[in-house]
Enzyme design. Structure first.
Site, short mmCIF file in Angstrom:
data_model
loop_
_atom_site.label_atom_id
_atom_site.label_comp_id
_atom_site.label_asym_id
_atom_site.label_seq_id
_atom_site.Cartn_x
_atom_site.Cartn_y
_atom_site.Cartn_z
N GLY A 113 -7.64 45.96 -33.14
CA GLY A 113 -8.75 45.09 -32.77
C GLY A 113 -9.15 45.38 -31.34
N GLN A 163 -12.99 43.71 -23.27
CA GLN A 163 -11.94 44.63 -22.85
C GLN A 163 -12.47 45.98 -22.37
OE1 GLN A 163 -9.61 43.92 -26.62
NE2 GLN A 163 -7.94 44.32 -25.19
N CYS A 217 -1.54 43.81 -27.10
CA CYS A 217 -2.93 43.82 -26.62
C CYS A 217 -3.17 45.11 -25.86
CB CYS A 217 -3.16 42.61 -25.71
SG CYS A 217 -4.81 42.51 -25.01
N LEU A 218 -4.32 45.75 -26.09
CA LEU A 218 -4.61 47.01 -25.40
C LEU A 218 -4.81 46.79 -23.89
CD1 LEU A 218 -6.99 48.78 -27.95
CD2 LEU A 218 -4.54 49.15 -27.59
N HIS A 259 -6.99 36.29 -31.68
CA HIS A 259 -6.67 37.02 -30.44
C HIS A 259 -7.94 37.62 -29.85
CE1 HIS A 259 -4.04 39.94 -28.04
NE2 HIS A 259 -5.25 40.46 -27.93
N GLU A 260 -8.76 38.25 -30.69
CA GLU A 260 -9.98 38.91 -30.19
C GLU A 260 -11.04 37.89 -29.77
OE1 GLU A 260 -9.63 41.90 -29.40
OE2 GLU A 260 -7.90 42.37 -30.64
N HIS A 284 -10.46 36.75 -26.34
CA HIS A 284 -10.96 37.65 -25.28
C HIS A 284 -12.40 37.32 -24.90
CE1 HIS A 284 -7.80 40.53 -24.54
NE2 HIS A 284 -7.65 40.83 -25.81
#
Ligand code: NI
Length: 180
Positions: free
Chosen positions: A46, A51, A98-99, A140-141, A144
């Protein structure tokens, strides 16, 4: 297509609440293609526009997140201006990464199921339900897009541990880059 730079925590942009998407044009779809390339290159499931430094309520999800192995080879989900319409009361604590915190994994409690309403890359509305990893990834996304990151969901002790690990990883990454 281009691989975009993924911002690492604590880049202040990760704390911004993103603006709604209003133009569903070729430029938006090109940006989605770049995000897809980036998610693939970073081996994520994702990615939120926040991000990659774009002020837009847009995220993509690998169908693996929602369907497991059945999702392999299917197109990524493009989720624009998402709204949570329903969340289950039941919650599960599970591992999350997470990236923007590469190499850091923490245990986060999330609802087991979630239903959202969103627009696709052409502005067409749809609804989708996520369960388990799917619910976790969607929420989660969406976090962000609201300037929220996964460490905001854990205890102070867990947060300190995660940040220590993150700083160590980031130093190692910087060193590796310097050494070429
Ligand atoms: Ni993330």
């Amino acid at each position: 297509m281009a691989v975009l730079e993924v911002l690492a925590y604590p880049n202040p942009f990760l704390r911004q609440r993103a603006q709604a998407v209003t133009e569903f044009d070729d430029a938006l779809r090109q940006f989605v293609a770049d995000m897809e390339e980036t998610m693939k290159a970073e081996d994520g499931i994702g990615l939120a526009a926040t991000q990659v430094g774009r002020d837009a309520r847009l995220l993509i999800l690998d169908p693996y997140a929602l369907e497991g192995d059945d999702g392999r080879g299917k197109p990524n989900l493009v989720i624009i201006n998402p709204e949570v319409v329903w969340e289950s009361e039941g919650r599960t604590t599970g591992e999350e990464g997470c990236l923007s915190f590469p190499g850091v994994f923490i245990q986060v409690s999330r609802p087991d199921k979630v239903r959202i309403r969103a627009l696709d890359a052409h502005g067409a509305p749809y609804e989708i339900e996520g369960e388990g990893l799917g619910a976790r990834a969607i929420l989660h996304e969406i976090d962000h897009l609201n300037g929220v990151v996964m460490i905001d969901h854990v205890s102070n002790l867990q947060r300190r541990r995660a940040l220590k690990k993150h700083e160590k990883n980031q130093k190692a990454l910087t060193k590796a880059r310097e050494e070429g």
